[in-house]
Scaffold this motif. Structure first.
Motif, PDB file in Angstrom:
ATOM      1  N   CYS A  55       0.845  -1.210   0.000  1.00  0.00           N
ATOM      2  CA  CYS A  55       0.000   0.000   0.000  1.00  0.00           C
ATOM      3  C   CYS A  55       0.874   1.252   0.000  1.00  0.00           C
ATOM      4  CB  CYS A  55      -0.933   0.021   1.205  1.00  0.00           C
ATOM      5  SG  CYS A  55      -1.996   1.487   1.183  1.00  0.00           S
TER       6      CYS A  55
ATOM      7  N   LEU B  98      -0.078   4.408   0.295  1.00  0.00           N
ATOM      8  CA  LEU B  98      -0.711   5.613   0.841  1.00  0.00           C
ATOM      9  C   LEU B  98      -0.168   6.037   2.196  1.00  0.00           C
ATOM     10  CD1 LEU B  98      -4.384   5.015  -0.281  1.00  0.00           C
ATOM     11  CD2 LEU B  98      -2.598   6.346  -1.372  1.00  0.00           C
ATOM     12  N   LYS B  99       0.214   5.043   3.014  1.00  0.00           N
ATOM     13  CA  LYS B  99       0.839   5.341   4.311  1.00  0.00           C
ATOM     14  C   LYS B  99       0.031   6.353   5.132  1.00  0.00           C
ATOM     15  CE  LYS B  99       5.489   4.008   2.881  1.00  0.00           C
ATOM     16  NZ  LYS B  99       5.081   3.299   1.666  1.00  0.00           N
ATOM     17  N   CYS B 100      -1.244   6.073   5.311  1.00  0.00           N
ATOM     18  CA  CYS B 100      -2.115   6.945   6.113  1.00  0.00           C
ATOM     19  C   CYS B 100      -1.581   7.038   7.544  1.00  0.00           C
ATOM     20  CB  CYS B 100      -3.531   6.375   6.189  1.00  0.00           C
ATOM     21  SG  CYS B 100      -4.317   6.012   4.613  1.00  0.00           S
TER      22      CYS B 100
ATOM     23  N   CYS C 290      -2.340   4.282  10.397  1.00  0.00           N
ATOM     24  CA  CYS C 290      -2.747   3.060   9.684  1.00  0.00           C
ATOM     25  C   CYS C 290      -2.754   1.868  10.623  1.00  0.00           C
ATOM     26  CB  CYS C 290      -1.775   2.817   8.532  1.00  0.00           C
ATOM     27  SG  CYS C 290      -1.971   1.184   7.761  1.00  0.00           S
ATOM     28  N   HIS C 291      -3.837   1.089  10.537  1.00  0.00           N
ATOM     29  CA  HIS C 291      -4.004  -0.086  11.399  1.00  0.00           C
ATOM     30  C   HIS C 291      -3.194  -1.281  10.902  1.00  0.00           C
ATOM     31  CE1 HIS C 291      -6.656  -0.879   8.036  1.00  0.00           C
ATOM     32  NE2 HIS C 291      -7.219   0.299   8.268  1.00  0.00           N
TER      33      HIS C 291
ATOM     34  N   LEU D  51       1.356  -3.808   5.771  1.00  0.00           N
ATOM     35  CA  LEU D  51       0.963  -3.862   4.353  1.00  0.00           C
ATOM     36  C   LEU D  51       1.677  -2.803   3.504  1.00  0.00           C
ATOM     37  CD1 LEU D  51      -2.916  -4.395   4.679  1.00  0.00           C
ATOM     38  CD2 LEU D  51      -1.116  -6.105   4.457  1.00  0.00           C
ATOM     39  N   TRP D  52       2.525  -2.004   4.129  1.00  0.00           N
ATOM     40  CA  TRP D  52       3.156  -0.911   3.391  1.00  0.00           C
ATOM     41  C   TRP D  52       4.252  -1.381   2.435  1.00  0.00           C
ATOM     42  CZ3 TRP D  52       4.017   3.746   7.271  1.00  0.00           C
ATOM     43  CH2 TRP D  52       2.754   4.175   7.736  1.00  0.00           C
TER      44      TRP D  52
ATOM     45  N   GLY E 193      -7.867   3.056  -0.174  1.00  0.00           N
ATOM     46  CA  GLY E 193      -7.695   4.314   0.539  1.00  0.00           C
ATOM     47  C   GLY E 193      -7.762   5.515  -0.394  1.00  0.00           C
TER      48      GLY E 193
ATOM     49  N   TRP F 143      -7.837   6.442   5.572  1.00  0.00           N
ATOM     50  CA  TRP F 143      -8.087   6.400   7.014  1.00  0.00           C
ATOM     51  C   TRP F 143      -7.766   7.756   7.623  1.00  0.00           C
ATOM     52  CZ3 TRP F 143     -10.487   4.493  10.916  1.00  0.00           C
ATOM     53  CH2 TRP F 143     -10.007   4.653  12.211  1.00  0.00           C
TER      54      TRP F 143
HETATM   55  S1  SF4 Z   1      -5.068   2.638   6.319  1.00  0.00           S
HETATM   56 FE1  SF4 Z   1      -5.346   1.300   4.526  1.00  0.00          FE
HETATM   57  S2  SF4 Z   1      -5.045   2.705   2.770  1.00  0.00           S
HETATM   58 FE2  SF4 Z   1      -4.171   3.733   4.556  1.00  0.00          FE
HETATM   59  S3  SF4 Z   1      -1.994   3.154   4.583  1.00  0.00           S
HETATM   60 FE3  SF4 Z   1      -3.072   1.666   5.874  1.00  0.00          FE
HETATM   61  S4  SF4 Z   1      -3.524  -0.044   4.502  1.00  0.00           S
HETATM   62 FE4  SF4 Z   1      -3.056   1.734   3.202  1.00  0.00          FE
END
Ligand code: SF4
Length: 148
Positions: free
Chosen positions: A26, A28-30, A33-34, A38-39, A97, A117
């Motif tokens: 992913c 986006l690195k919000c 992030c929970h 997954l980054w 996201g 997020w």
């Molecule tokens: S909250 Fe979801 S979209 Fe945002 S960085 Fe984490 S995995 Fe990616």
């Protein structure tokens, strides 16, 4: 496309039993992030067509939907995997996201969750959320189903 894990989930797509894939990489690195695991692609292993085929056989008649938690950054692979799921008669869903995704992906989806997020706004179960869960066949927003 690499996945961190897969799981059977009951709440992410209302009224469906979903095989969910947690897709790595992913971008986006919000903040907050929970799932920071997954980054990177490095935490996962490949979701091949053979593995998908095997899982759909294993869960035949036990699931109604296949959900991808991310993966739009591998559009070509994602479309191939979604097409296979549809050919097996399953519904398809994507959590992204982003605020929108290409129609080439949407064409292979029944449900789409959009929006990054934002901790201060909350997720789909929050009345103040910035996120939307959309039934793409009817274009209806179904957030109320997460807030009941
Ligand atoms: S909250 Fe979801 S979209 Fe945002 S960085 Fe984490 S995995 Fe990616």
């Amino acid at each position: 496309m690499n996945i961190y894990k897969y799981d059977i989930v009951f709440q992410e797509v209302p009224d469906q039993i979903s095989l969910a894939f947690y897709v790595c990489g992913c971008p986006l690195k919000c903040p907050g992030c929970h799932s920071p695991e997954l980054w990177t692609e490095k935490t996962g292993s490949p979701l091949t067509m053979d593995l998908l085929h095997q899982l759909l056989a294993d869960y035949k008649n036990k699931i109604t939907c296949v959900l991808f938690l991310g993966g739009e950054w591998h559009a070509k692979d994602l479309i191939s995997l979604l097409t296979h799921c549809q050919q097996q008669g399953l519904l398809t869903a994507l959590y992204t996201g982003l605020d929108d995704i290409p129609s080439s992906i949407k064409d292979h989806l029944d449900f789409l969750k959009i929006g990054p997020w934002r901790a201060e706004l909350g997720g789909l179960n929050s009345p103040t959320t910035n996120q939307k869960f959309i039934d793409l066949k009817t274009q209806q927003t179904l957030n109320h189903l997460f807030q009941r």
